[in-house]
Structure formats: structure tokens, C-alpha cells
Design a protein around this motif. Structure first.
Motif, PDB file in Angstrom:
ATOM      1  N   LEU A  14     -15.930 -14.365  -9.503  1.00 48.19           N
ATOM      2  CA  LEU A  14     -15.130 -13.984  -8.351  1.00 48.19           C
ATOM      3  C   LEU A  14     -13.638 -14.061  -8.673  1.00 48.19           C
ATOM      4  O   LEU A  14     -13.206 -14.952  -9.424  1.00 48.19           O
ATOM      5  CB  LEU A  14     -15.431 -14.911  -7.169  1.00 48.19           C
ATOM      6  CG  LEU A  14     -16.774 -14.687  -6.468  1.00 48.19           C
ATOM      7  CD1 LEU A  14     -17.059 -15.831  -5.498  1.00 48.19           C
ATOM      8  CD2 LEU A  14     -16.764 -13.358  -5.717  1.00 48.19           C
ATOM      9  N   PRO A  15     -12.829 -13.179  -8.119  1.00 51.37           N
ATOM     10  CA  PRO A  15     -11.372 -13.287  -8.284  1.00 51.37           C
ATOM     11  C   PRO A  15     -10.864 -14.593  -7.679  1.00 51.37           C
ATOM     12  O   PRO A  15     -11.539 -15.238  -6.872  1.00 51.37           O
ATOM     13  CB  PRO A  15     -10.844 -12.071  -7.518  1.00 51.37           C
ATOM     14  CG  PRO A  15     -11.996 -11.122  -7.455  1.00 51.37           C
ATOM     15  CD  PRO A  15     -13.220 -11.979  -7.370  1.00 51.37           C
ATOM     16  N   ALA A  16      -9.642 -14.951  -8.034  1.00 50.09           N
ATOM     17  CA  ALA A  16      -9.101 -16.256  -7.624  1.00 50.09           C
ATOM     18  C   ALA A  16      -8.581 -16.266  -6.197  1.00 50.09           C
ATOM     19  O   ALA A  16      -8.566 -17.315  -5.555  1.00 50.09           O
ATOM     20  CB  ALA A  16      -7.990 -16.676  -8.584  1.00 50.09           C
ATOM     21  N   THR A  17      -8.147 -15.115  -5.694  1.00 50.10           N
ATOM     22  CA  THR A  17      -7.530 -15.082  -4.373  1.00 50.10           C
ATOM     23  C   THR A  17      -8.135 -13.963  -3.527  1.00 50.10           C
ATOM     24  O   THR A  17      -8.698 -13.003  -4.068  1.00 50.10           O
ATOM     25  CB  THR A  17      -6.009 -14.844  -4.478  1.00 50.10           C
ATOM     26  OG1 THR A  17      -5.776 -13.513  -4.954  1.00 50.10           O
ATOM     27  CG2 THR A  17      -5.358 -15.849  -5.410  1.00 50.10           C
ATOM     28  N   PRO A  18      -7.993 -14.060  -2.189  1.00 46.43           N
ATOM     29  CA  PRO A  18      -8.485 -12.979  -1.324  1.00 46.43           C
ATOM     30  C   PRO A  18      -7.862 -11.627  -1.661  1.00 46.43           C
ATOM     31  O   PRO A  18      -8.561 -10.604  -1.678  1.00 46.43           O
ATOM     32  CB  PRO A  18      -8.080 -13.446   0.076  1.00 46.43           C
ATOM     33  CG  PRO A  18      -8.068 -14.934  -0.018  1.00 46.43           C
ATOM     34  CD  PRO A  18      -7.532 -15.211  -1.391  1.00 46.43           C
ATOM     35  N   ASP A  19      -6.555 -11.584  -1.928  1.00 42.27           N
ATOM     36  CA  ASP A  19      -5.910 -10.309  -2.224  1.00 42.27           C
ATOM     37  C   ASP A  19      -6.456  -9.691  -3.504  1.00 42.27           C
ATOM     38  O   ASP A  19      -6.637  -8.469  -3.587  1.00 42.27           O
ATOM     39  CB  ASP A  19      -4.392 -10.488  -2.329  1.00 42.27           C
ATOM     40  CG  ASP A  19      -3.731 -10.596  -0.957  1.00 42.27           C
ATOM     41  OD1 ASP A  19      -4.418 -10.315   0.041  1.00 42.27           O
ATOM     42  OD2 ASP A  19      -2.551 -10.962  -0.889  1.00 42.27           O
ATOM     43  N   GLN A  20      -6.704 -10.526  -4.504  1.00 40.71           N
ATOM     44  CA  GLN A  20      -7.284 -10.005  -5.743  1.00 40.71           C
ATOM     45  C   GLN A  20      -8.686  -9.447  -5.498  1.00 40.71           C
ATOM     46  O   GLN A  20      -9.060  -8.414  -6.050  1.00 40.71           O
ATOM     47  CB  GLN A  20      -7.327 -11.106  -6.803  1.00 40.71           C
ATOM     48  CG  GLN A  20      -5.954 -11.497  -7.343  1.00 40.71           C
ATOM     49  CD  GLN A  20      -6.025 -12.672  -8.298  1.00 40.71           C
ATOM     50  OE1 GLN A  20      -7.098 -13.206  -8.585  1.00 40.71           O
ATOM     51  NE2 GLN A  20      -4.862 -13.110  -8.798  1.00 40.71           N
TER      52      GLN A  20
END
Length: 409
Positions: free
Chosen positions: A37-43
Motif C-alpha cells: 500500500l502507498p504511504a499516504t492517502p494522497d499517494q
């Protein structure tokens, strides 16, 4: 129309998922095949093509613990996006996911009807949540972001009264809503009537989490997790409400309240605390943390005398902040008491007199603060004056008269 973004490392699950919702759920499904999973919601959301998804589903192949940490940040930065976690038949994992910020969980082995049922429910809830969020809150981290450093300008405003039935919760909720206009998404109201609190009803909220969640588990050590347990109100404020089961109140101690208020004051400009009537351990813990105290009384002899006794006792305990405000609520000339009578009994000045009005009672019964429901009402004007007294451009009035008033004559 709902858009669903599915993150999974399992192509077979993607096929089952799409078959379950194809032609039966309005909108479209987009799948991202990744094992991490990406590290942040925006990513994460940047992997989506087109308009913002309404629902994000974390499917098989994702690390559930990483997903839960990400869910906590999502709940703060992107509250308009609802998350679903696909889990094996593990009740403990499902409960942890819901506490972390997921809106629902989906059994990994669910049949097509089961998948459709969960997705339909979450999509409907997501649309309702989007409509309830403040204008301008969608599509940006902005006002939902977590401050980079603890605040040093925070004010903890404790609203208290020795007796019930004086409209203390009405004062507290209107104060919070008014401060929300001054500091949008930088104001939180905490219901410390741990057994029979009415903040949720007064704000017409149905919280997913409660005070119990905030003072136990991972929230105790992580302010970011704590913020995921707060409920967003359309007036651009957060609320932390009491548990639905009064028995849970016995599990919350004074030390936990002290720590909670310390955490919140590090994140918010205004922390409004609605206490239970009297001087229980939770109220005393709040008063120790207070920068400001709002004492509320009705226009009746027992209430005024009770407040006088409370002020005397708090003076002996050295728990009265320098910044004290006295509010007479539901004032009515027909009671036989005057404001001068009240001031003589308290041996302290009354700062605000909120008159009794029909609209105030009506707004309370609707679960809508008067400042929102009828801002031109006479009582609302007085409540607005109370709010204005806490504006950052207003100098803090340190009124020694209150301290002197606590000395027995």
C-alpha cells in the motif's frame, strides 16, 4: 454515482468482486494490482484514474496492519472517502479494523450477494457523509490536516455546573459551534458526562467511536490515532461523545481524562469540555487542565446556592482558573430573582445572561444548536457574545474579583 477503487494483489478476487457488483451497483470499479500500500492517502488516491472514488476496498494480499494505520490517516485527511477491509473470518481483526477507521469489513469468502450488500451499504453511507461534511472540505487535506507541532495557543474551556437541568450542554455545544466559525476544524468538544452525556443528541450525531476508544488502546500513545476517533460535525468542529452503554463510564478514570485533554490541547486551538453536574473525578480532572471555566446556573435559588458552594470548594482546592465566566441560562424575570440577587449570592459578577426563549427549547429538541438554527434569536445573540469573548483577537481578561469572591466572608 459511486466509484469503487479496489486495491488487491489477487486477480482471482478482482474477478469475483467485479462479477458480484457488475450491473447491480451504480458506478464503476477500478482495480489497482499492488502488493504494498502507498504511504499516504494522497499517494493511494493518485493511483485512481478519473474522478475521486467514493469507496476504497483493501482486498486480499494487503497487510492488514499497514491498512489500519493508513485508515487512521484517511479518516482525518480524506473523511469523504469510505474504506472497506476484506478480512478472513477473524472477529478480532474485524473489530480492530472498525476501530481503526474502516467503515465496514467484508468477509474474504463472501458470496456475490454478501459483497453487494456490504458495498451498497457503504456507498450509501459515503454519499450521506459527503453531504454532511462542511463546504470546501472535500477533495483536499487542508482543513483536516494534523498540525506539524503541538499548539502553544490552545485553550481548554470547561463548562460546568453543580446541578443538572441548567442547560450546560446547550451552552457547551453552542460555544463549540461558535468557536468552530472562528477556528474551523480546530475546535473539539468533549463530553465528560461519561454515563449520561447528551452532546451527541444535542449535535444530532451518530458517532462511530466514543470516549472509551479515545482513552484506551493505541489512541493513548498516538495523537493521530486519537483524532480518528473524533466525529466531524457540519459546523466544522470535532466531537468526542460518550459511549452508548453507561456502564462503560466506570472504566474511565481521572488520569485518563487528564492525558486525553493534554493530547487534544496539543492539536486543537479550542477544546470545549462539557462536564457532568457536580464535582466528580472527571470534572475535577478537567478543571485541573482548564485554561478557562464557564460556570452555568439557572435563575433559581437552589442552583445559585449550589454554584456558590462549588466556587467556595474549588477555591479551597485551588482549582479555579484565572479566566472565569459566569453564565445565567434560561433567564426569566418571572422567577422572582434578579441578576443583582445572583451576583450578591455568588459574590462575583455575572458575565452573560441568556434569556429563556421558545426557539432555544425548540432548537435543543431538534438536536441543532441555536447559533445554527436561529442565529437572530435573543438567546443566540447572548451566546454569540459568549463565543466572542474567546476570540483570539480579544485579550484574556484576568479577573481577580473572582479570586477574591472565593474568600469566605
Amino acid at each position: 454515482m459511486s466509484r469503487v477503487l479496489l486495491f488487491t494483489a489477487d486477480p482471482e478476487y478482482d474477478t469475483r468482486f467485479r462479477k458480484a457488483v457488475h450491473g447491480r451497483l451504480p458506478g464503476e470499479v477500478q482495480t489497482v494490482f499492488e502488493a504494498a500500500l502507498p504511504a499516504t492517502p494522497d499517494q493511494l488516491l493518485s493511483r485512481s484514474v478519473g474522478t475521486m472514488p467514493t469507496v476504497v476496498v483493501f482486498g486480499p494480499g494487503m497487510d492488514p496492519h499497514v491498512a489500519m494505520r493508513l485508515a487512521g490517516v484517511f479518516d482525518i485527511q480524506r473523511p469523504e472517502v469510505s474504506l472497506v477491509l476484506v478480512v478472513p473470518s477473524d472477529m478480532s481483526l474485524a473489530v480492530a479494523a472498525l476501530r481503526a477507521g474502516f467503515r465496514d469489513v467484508l468477509d474474504q469468502d463472501a458470496d456475490p450477494d454478501g459483497i453487494l450488500g456490504v458495498l451498497s451499504r457503504v456507498c450509501d453511507a459515503a454519499e450521506s457523509r459527503r453531504r454532511a461534511l462542511p463546504q470546501g472540505a472535500l477533495g483536499g487535506v487542508g482543513s483536516y490536516g494534523v498540525p506539524a507541532e503541538p499548539r502553544d495557543d490552545s485553550r481548554v474551556i470547561v463548562v460546568t455546573s453543580p446541578k443538572g437541568g441548567v442547560g450546560k450542554t446547550t451552552i457547551a455545544t453552542n460555544l463549540a459551534v461558535g468557536l468552530g466559525a472562528i477556528a474551523p476544524m480546530n475546535t473539539v468538544i468533549v463530553d465528560l458526562d461519561v454515563q449520561f452525556g447528551d452532546v451527541a443528541a444535542a449535535l444530532r450525531l451518530a458517532p462511530d467511536h466514543s470516549l472509551t476508544d479515545a482513552v484506551t488502546g493505541p489512541a493513548v500513545d498516538d495523537a493521530l490515532v486519537l483524532k480518528t476517533f473524533l466525529t466531524v460535525h457540519p459546523a466544522s468542529i470535532y466531537a468526542l461523545c460518550t459511549p452508548t452503554n453507561p456502564a462503560e463510564g466506570d472504566l474511565i478514570g481521572a488520569a485518563q481524562i487528564t492525558h486525553l485533554l493534554d493530547q487534544l490541547s496539543g492539536q486543537f486551538q479550542y477544546v470545549v469540555v462539557d462536564t457532568a453536574p457536580g464535582m466528580g473525578e472527571h470534572a475535577l480532572a478537567a478543571l485541573e487542565a482548564a485554561t478557562d471555566t464557564v460556570f452555568v446556573t439557572g435563575m433559581d435559588v437552589p442552583g445559585v446556592r449550589g454554584l456558590r458552594k462549588e466556587l467556595d470548594l474549588l477555591g479551597e482546592l485551588d482549582l479555579v482558573p484565572e479566566n472565569v465566566t459566569v453564565v445565567v441560562n434560561a433567564a426569566d424575570r418571572s422567577t422572582g430573582l434578579s441578576v443583582q440577587d445572583i451576583e450578591a449570592t455568588l459574590r462575583a459578577p455575572v458575565d452573560h445572561v441568556v434569556p429563556r426563549t421558545r426557539m432555544a427549547a425548540y432548537a435543543t429538541n431538534r438536536g441543532e444548536p441555536l447559533l445554527q438554527h436561529a442565529p437572530k434569536d435573543k438567546a443566540a445573540r447572548q451566546l454569540r457574545a459568549l463565543v466572542t469573548s474567546f476570540a483570539p483577537d480579544r485579550p484574556i481578561v484576568r479577573r481577580g474579583i473572582h479570586r477574591k469572591a472565593l474568600v469566605r466572608s
